[in-house]
Design an enzyme around this catalytic site. Sequence first.
Site, PDB file in Angstrom:
ATOM      1  N   ASP A 124       0.846  -1.190   0.000  1.00 34.96           N
ATOM      2  CA  ASP A 124       0.000   0.000   0.000  1.00 34.96           C
ATOM      3  C   ASP A 124       0.884   1.243   0.000  1.00 34.96           C
ATOM      4  OD1 ASP A 124      -2.450   1.345   0.006  1.00 34.96           O
ATOM      5  OD2 ASP A 124      -2.442   1.552   2.171  1.00 34.96           O
ATOM      6  N   TYR A 126       1.225   5.733  -0.473  1.00 31.35           N
ATOM      7  CA  TYR A 126       0.803   6.945   0.250  1.00 31.35           C
ATOM      8  C   TYR A 126       1.018   8.101  -0.715  1.00 31.35           C
ATOM      9  CZ  TYR A 126       0.780  10.048   4.462  1.00 31.35           C
ATOM     10  OH  TYR A 126       0.511  10.982   5.424  1.00 31.35           O
ATOM     11  N   HIS A 131      -3.872  14.190   0.668  1.00 32.24           N
ATOM     12  CA  HIS A 131      -4.065  13.343   1.846  1.00 32.24           C
ATOM     13  C   HIS A 131      -2.873  13.461   2.791  1.00 32.24           C
ATOM     14  CE1 HIS A 131      -5.047   9.908   4.364  1.00 32.24           C
ATOM     15  NE2 HIS A 131      -3.896   9.342   4.055  1.00 32.24           N
ATOM     16  N   ARG A 140       0.946  16.878  12.944  1.00 29.47           N
ATOM     17  CA  ARG A 140       2.177  17.647  13.147  1.00 29.47           C
ATOM     18  C   ARG A 140       1.901  19.122  12.858  1.00 29.47           C
ATOM     19  NH1 ARG A 140       3.505  13.457   9.891  1.00 29.47           N
ATOM     20  NH2 ARG A 140       3.774  14.855   8.103  1.00 29.47           N
ATOM     21  N   GLU A 197     -10.244   4.025   4.026  1.00 31.77           N
ATOM     22  CA  GLU A 197      -9.320   4.667   3.101  1.00 31.77           C
ATOM     23  C   GLU A 197      -9.743   4.279   1.689  1.00 31.77           C
ATOM     24  OE1 GLU A 197      -5.220   3.964   4.033  1.00 31.77           O
ATOM     25  OE2 GLU A 197      -5.253   5.399   5.691  1.00 31.77           O
ATOM     26  N   GLU A 199      -9.233   3.887  -1.996  1.00 37.10           N
ATOM     27  CA  GLU A 199      -8.024   3.740  -2.791  1.00 37.10           C
ATOM     28  C   GLU A 199      -8.329   3.053  -4.126  1.00 37.10           C
ATOM     29  OE1 GLU A 199      -4.662   2.219  -0.711  1.00 37.10           O
ATOM     30  OE2 GLU A 199      -5.310   2.985   1.243  1.00 37.10           O
ATOM     31  N   ASP A 231      -8.923   0.278   2.313  1.00 43.30           N
ATOM     32  CA  ASP A 231      -7.893  -0.190   3.239  1.00 43.30           C
ATOM     33  C   ASP A 231      -8.290   0.253   4.647  1.00 43.30           C
ATOM     34  OD1 ASP A 231      -5.482  -1.463   3.886  1.00 43.30           O
ATOM     35  OD2 ASP A 231      -4.452   0.460   3.994  1.00 43.30           O
ATOM     36  N   ARG A 235      -7.207   3.690  13.537  1.00 46.16           N
ATOM     37  CA  ARG A 235      -6.285   4.809  13.740  1.00 46.16           C
ATOM     38  C   ARG A 235      -5.662   4.813  15.135  1.00 46.16           C
ATOM     39  NH1 ARG A 235      -5.210   6.234   8.599  1.00 46.16           N
ATOM     40  NH2 ARG A 235      -7.078   6.884   7.462  1.00 46.16           N
ATOM     41  N   GLN A 238      -3.051   2.040  15.169  1.00 48.01           N
ATOM     42  CA  GLN A 238      -1.974   2.477  14.285  1.00 48.01           C
ATOM     43  C   GLN A 238      -1.094   3.543  14.953  1.00 48.01           C
ATOM     44  OE1 GLN A 238      -3.454   4.170  10.653  1.00 48.01           O
ATOM     45  NE2 GLN A 238      -1.434   4.723   9.873  1.00 48.01           N
ATOM     46  N   TYR A 242       2.958   2.472  15.289  1.00 52.08           N
ATOM     47  CA  TYR A 242       3.663   2.651  14.023  1.00 52.08           C
ATOM     48  C   TYR A 242       5.070   3.222  14.141  1.00 52.08           C
ATOM     49  CZ  TYR A 242       3.261   7.751  13.376  1.00 52.08           C
ATOM     50  OH  TYR A 242       3.395   9.100  13.474  1.00 52.08           O
ATOM     51  N   LYS A 251      -3.629  -1.987  10.363  1.00 51.95           N
ATOM     52  CA  LYS A 251      -3.979  -2.096   8.942  1.00 51.95           C
ATOM     53  C   LYS A 251      -4.258  -3.533   8.501  1.00 51.95           C
ATOM     54  CE  LYS A 251      -3.043   2.187   7.350  1.00 51.95           C
ATOM     55  NZ  LYS A 251      -3.894   2.987   6.445  1.00 51.95           N
ATOM     56  N   THR A 255      -8.550  -5.742   4.260  1.00 55.26           N
ATOM     57  CA  THR A 255      -8.515  -4.828   3.122  1.00 55.26           C
ATOM     58  C   THR A 255      -9.519  -5.344   2.108  1.00 55.26           C
ATOM     59  OG1 THR A 255      -6.168  -4.299   3.452  1.00 55.26           O
ATOM     60  CG2 THR A 255      -7.098  -3.845   1.279  1.00 55.26           C
ATOM     61  N   THR A 340      -4.667   6.426   0.170  1.00 56.08           N
ATOM     62  CA  THR A 340      -5.909   7.184   0.214  1.00 56.08           C
ATOM     63  C   THR A 340      -5.958   8.245  -0.875  1.00 56.08           C
ATOM     64  OG1 THR A 340      -5.990   6.855   2.598  1.00 56.08           O
ATOM     65  CG2 THR A 340      -7.405   8.574   1.689  1.00 56.08           C
ATOM     66  N   GLU A 354      -9.742  12.652   7.731  1.00 52.29           N
ATOM     67  CA  GLU A 354      -9.697  13.972   7.109  1.00 52.29           C
ATOM     68  C   GLU A 354     -11.072  14.637   7.092  1.00 52.29           C
ATOM     69  OE1 GLU A 354      -7.124  13.749   3.301  1.00 52.29           O
ATOM     70  OE2 GLU A 354      -7.776  11.705   3.756  1.00 52.29           O
TER      71      GLU A 354
END
Length: 408
Positions: A124, A126, A131, A140, A197, A199, A231, A235, A238, A242, A251, A255, A340, A354
């Site tokens: 997968d 990114y 996104h 962040r 997600e 995709e 997917d 959260r 994760q 992660y 994850k 899927t 995503t 989001e």
Amino acid sequence: MSDTWVDVPDGSHFPIHNLPYGVFSRPGERPRVGVAIGDFVLDLAGVSAAGLLDAPDRGGVRDWFACDALNAFMAAGPRAWRATRERLTELLTDSAYADRVRSHLTPRAEVTLHLPWRVADYVDFYSSQHHAENVGRIFRPDQQPLTPNWKHLPIGYHGRAGTVVCSGTPIVRPCGQRKAPGDPAPTFGPSRRLDIEAEVGFVVGVPSKLGEPVPVERFREHVFGVVLVNDWSARDIQAWEYVPLGPFLGKSFATSVSPWVVPLDALEAARITPPAQDPEPLPYLRGGEGLDLALEIRLNGTVVSRPPFAAMYWTPAQQLAHLTVNGASLRTGDLYASGTVSGPERSQRGSLLELAWNGAEPVKLEDGSTRVFLEDGDTVSISATAPGTGGVRIGFGEVVGTIEPARR
């Protein structure tokens, strides 16, 4: 292409210009390969047994289709794919074949659809800048939204092939460790922040040799077709697990993929120039085209987003080149997903993370309820369409999943 003698409703995802492949079964029969046309499935095993499919290469074609997976056909390569598609188009447009072919058509409402191929590996990516920037701003806020490497390579992770499931398979809420920022220690239990997600996935047909990278320009020699992917993401699990090695249990629990694989040849009219890349990527990543696919996400029947795949920063060919540049080999049945799909507008975001901005902006549904993450009993449906030849639009069907309570 000419019109088909099959009755295809206006606006169908599956006009003659599409002809996606899948695996289906009728009551009391074993699964076999078919093609979607309008509201019907054409039984390719039956058509082949009746002598209506020419063998485009060595041997016959019956063994490709009288089985429960597309892998043998996908491994046959582009010459066989093109020849089969041309022959199917002939059978379904020339009325001289109608009487012989009609008996091999079954209404889609009367069949069960299965996972269309045996998944070898799953990767997968990114690859949506919108996104990635949204996620960066959420988690962040005092730093640059993109990490320093993001515009230099397609970031990805290896998923779990054994939990790739066909559309319609219930999704059991996963359990795992969770630790909110203010918690003194982690706790264990069902995910409280279950997400989607939206995709697009690419299915590999022709394998490659270990140690030999696949350059951008050989994308179409290896990739058989395209599917829709959800997917599912826990959260909270994760977020705790992660660092430093990336996604794992948040994850790997499920899927979902759509049951129809749209061949690349059906997407000729959807090929577009992708967004400009700055800085220019390294030589092995230069080139590749984008695809003009329009996705739609429904949550309990409410349209909550319409993400545009045309806005994706990294292309499928670049993803494949990066996936193999270290010499990693491709296998028939490999699946790699785009990551995503999100656009620049709020109405184009491809995840609840989001859309609800990490819980700060709940999503309102038509029944008056709101969501920030998925609740038990929620049903998510992702569909997509693309320009087809002759000015029509073709579709991918949909990938659907309903959340079931955790089991522990």
